[in-house]
Design an enzyme around this catalytic site. Sequence first.
Site, PDB file in Angstrom:
ATOM      1  CG  HIS A   1      -8.761   7.305   2.311  1.00 40.89           C
ATOM      2  ND1 HIS A   1      -9.995   7.015   2.846  1.00 40.89           N
ATOM      3  CD2 HIS A   1      -8.734   8.648   2.112  1.00 40.89           C
ATOM      4  CE1 HIS A   1     -10.699   8.147   2.967  1.00 40.89           C
ATOM      5  NE2 HIS A   1      -9.957   9.147   2.515  1.00 40.89           N
TER       6      HIS A   1
ATOM      7  CD  GLU B   1      -1.744  -2.422  -1.995  1.00 38.63           C
ATOM      8  OE1 GLU B   1      -1.421  -2.352  -3.173  1.00 38.63           O
ATOM      9  OE2 GLU B   1      -2.277  -1.479  -1.386  1.00 38.63           O
TER      10      GLU B   1
ATOM     11  CD  GLU C   1       0.617  -2.085  -7.887  1.00 38.63           C
ATOM     12  OE1 GLU C   1       0.388  -0.899  -7.652  1.00 38.63           O
ATOM     13  OE2 GLU C   1       0.567  -2.978  -7.022  1.00 38.63           O
TER      14      GLU C   1
HETATM   15  C1  NOJ Z   1      -0.160   0.199  -4.273  1.00 37.08           C
HETATM   16  C2  NOJ Z   1      -1.374   0.290  -5.117  1.00 37.08           C
HETATM   17  O1  NOJ Z   1      -1.664  -0.915  -5.744  1.00 37.08           O
HETATM   18  C3  NOJ Z   1      -1.163   1.388  -6.120  1.00 37.08           C
HETATM   19  O2  NOJ Z   1      -2.238   1.440  -7.025  1.00 37.08           O
HETATM   20  C4  NOJ Z   1      -0.985   2.682  -5.385  1.00 37.08           C
HETATM   21  O3  NOJ Z   1      -0.710   3.685  -6.310  1.00 37.08           O
HETATM   22  C5  NOJ Z   1       0.156   2.600  -4.391  1.00 37.08           C
HETATM   23  N1  NOJ Z   1       0.026   1.457  -3.568  1.00 37.08           N
HETATM   24  C6  NOJ Z   1       0.230   3.831  -3.496  1.00 37.08           C
HETATM   25  O4  NOJ Z   1      -0.865   3.853  -2.655  1.00 37.08           O
HETATM   26 CA    CA Z   2      -0.858  -3.181  -5.091  1.00 35.81          CA
END
Ligand code: NOJ
Ligand code: CA
Length: 723
Positions: free
Chosen positions: A434, A504, A528
């Site tokens: 989500h 987040e 990431e």
């Molecule tokens: C940031 C998240 O940390 C990452 O894991 C996710 O793929 C993207 N947002 C998209 O929701």
């Molecule tokens: Ca993130």
Amino acid sequence: MKTLNTLLCLVLVLTGLRAMAVESVSSPNGEITLTFDVRGSRPVYNVAFKGKTIVADSHLGLRLVRESSRGDFANFDTSTDASVAIRSLYDGFELARAERSSFDETWHPVWGEERDIRNHYNELAVTLKQPRQDRSIIVRFRVYDDGVGFRYEFPQQKYLNYFVIEEELTEFAMTGDHIAWWLGGDYDTQEYEYTRSRLSEISRLFDAAITPNSSQTQFSKTGVQTSLQMKTDDGIYINLHEAALIDYPCMSLNLNEKTLTFTSWLTPDAKGHKGYMQTPCHTPWRTIQIVDDAREILASRLILNLNEPCKIEDTSWIRPVKYVGVWWQMITGAGSWAYTDELPSVKLGQTDYRALRPNGKHSANNENVKRYIDFAARHGFDQVLVEGWNEGWEDWFGNSKDYVFDFVTPYPDFDIKALNDYAHERGVRLMMHHETSSSARNYERHLEQAYSLMNRYGYNSVKSGYVGDIIPRGEHHYGQWMVNHYQYALELAAKHHIMVNGHEAVRPTGLCRTWPNLIGNESARGTEYQAFGGTQPGHTAILPFTRLQGGPMDYTPGIVEMNLSTFAPDNKSRVLSTICGQLALYVTLYSPLQMAADLPENYEKRPDAFQFIKDVPVDWERSVYLEAEPMEYVTIARKQRGGDAWFVGNVTGKSAFDSTVRLDFLDKGRKYEATIYADAKDAHYLNNPHAYVISKKKVDAKTVLRLHSAAGGGYAISIKPIK
Ligand code: NOJ
Ligand code: CA
């Protein structure tokens, strides 16, 4: 002579009275002492460790927004002085009562670093009266062997019912210019690298430490986030954080560089106000961990202990999860969340996506998802995360749209029923995603249907996300309004038997004790960023001291192909780690939710290294903290829950590290086989990250291993008993 005697008596009586106002309480082992006093009508505390002052005299209190407080008080006296008095919950106090108690209990987390956690403290609760305002508050201190927690409590009373906080004024006066590992103040994110400096250098380094965004500009350049790890010149480790952040804004700290005193700095709402309170209520715990061995910060359970016991009665549906995901493809740019490059103009659920041109990069398609399910089934993973499965990703954040996702409408090439059936037939579950794009109201409107859809198709975990500025505008990721939102989403999830992993969201404060369906959070800089330009080594050796104090992180480790352009041609980022440094993270970054983040094809190229990721458990009986220094190295051994195997991990920072590990935690007299995954001699995170050596060795409780980790590297060991 008579006069002198009278004077002497008076002095004695006054001293006696004064001594009565000073209250103190020590930790069960007597090493930490907290002293409380009301001085000049202001509450003051200090903390000593082994006879040394660690927190010098520091004020306590809050300042209220005037309008929010006692109306009739204002009516009978409208002078400025009265206004100041109304707003003050920081002076005009008398000590009315001091109560002491002790507590000692061992509890058992649903999942965790160990099966038994001891919660042992001595408590002092002081009731403070403001005679002029006719109000009273309580400050409750709990003193543990590894630190202190305290909070403000506001009993319901005639002249303190509803109030609005302008600022909390809790001070933490440091006694030296300590080394600190800090993140610049920000109301929305911790997705930064840490800076190591003296306290007095923070303002000079602040601009370099942050990536500018709107919410930082409101911070002074001496604002830092918690959990804040510090070290004194005589080797004492001090950590400031908070526990049980509920219905209150997240606390940062503002440093006075001259006095080296931190003052709390709460996250404001759109009006600049900081907290809306209705008595009876209380603040989160303010925590000060104090130890003289870095490993004891990692072993500390202070934050968890200050949270309430589990509120979920039947926890049988909550299980640790090891997963793979349709994710790294998109993060690296090799794939896309969006189905099309065209911009659909019609409302979600009513757009005919089949009429739009597919971009050919949409990763969440039936065929690719099946490939991941097959891979998960073949290698024993519990779940497959699929991002980009639902409509709306063509234009998903940063454009002030309230309505981006509905969390129930799949793209045409994602057959939600067939894919879930396919997974379940193979003993695997899909993990829901989500992404809210920070439109929190929109998410709340859809949440019940979204969770119901998950129940219908057999999903039991969700990764949620809050990318972009919060809608409604002016709110912050760390404000009280959003803190309440995360809590709402978590508690509703529990009703639906759903486990939550929030990205987040506000950095955690141990709430997973009370709500163990909170199996993960990102809320810091995760893997990431290795695809967004890189993260320096050392980051994973500071996280256990800071971010992980509040609860597990969905760090998404396990990258084995550091050269991203081999499969994502446009991505010039290099992953700044060795392969063994990645394997170690499954042990050193504790989480009941661990991802094997790389692509199946990359694991298939290195099946021998991948074996460790397959073997390593995500739930532990016991943990032993072997070597640790913030940002430099962390070595931890953990015993698998419900089994006899042990796993050891070591990560290093920018410098290579020689580790000495005594295996004296193994059962005496028992023989084991260790499989050691170590950096090759010439490995290096910059120019030789893929070089490793796997060796096997017979070991027992008397064995001492000496292992070398490359710069930016580490090692991982699995130790299994020989039958
Ligand atoms: C940031 C998240 O940390 C990452 O894991 C996710 O793929 C993207 N947002 C998209 O929701
Ligand atoms: Ca993130």
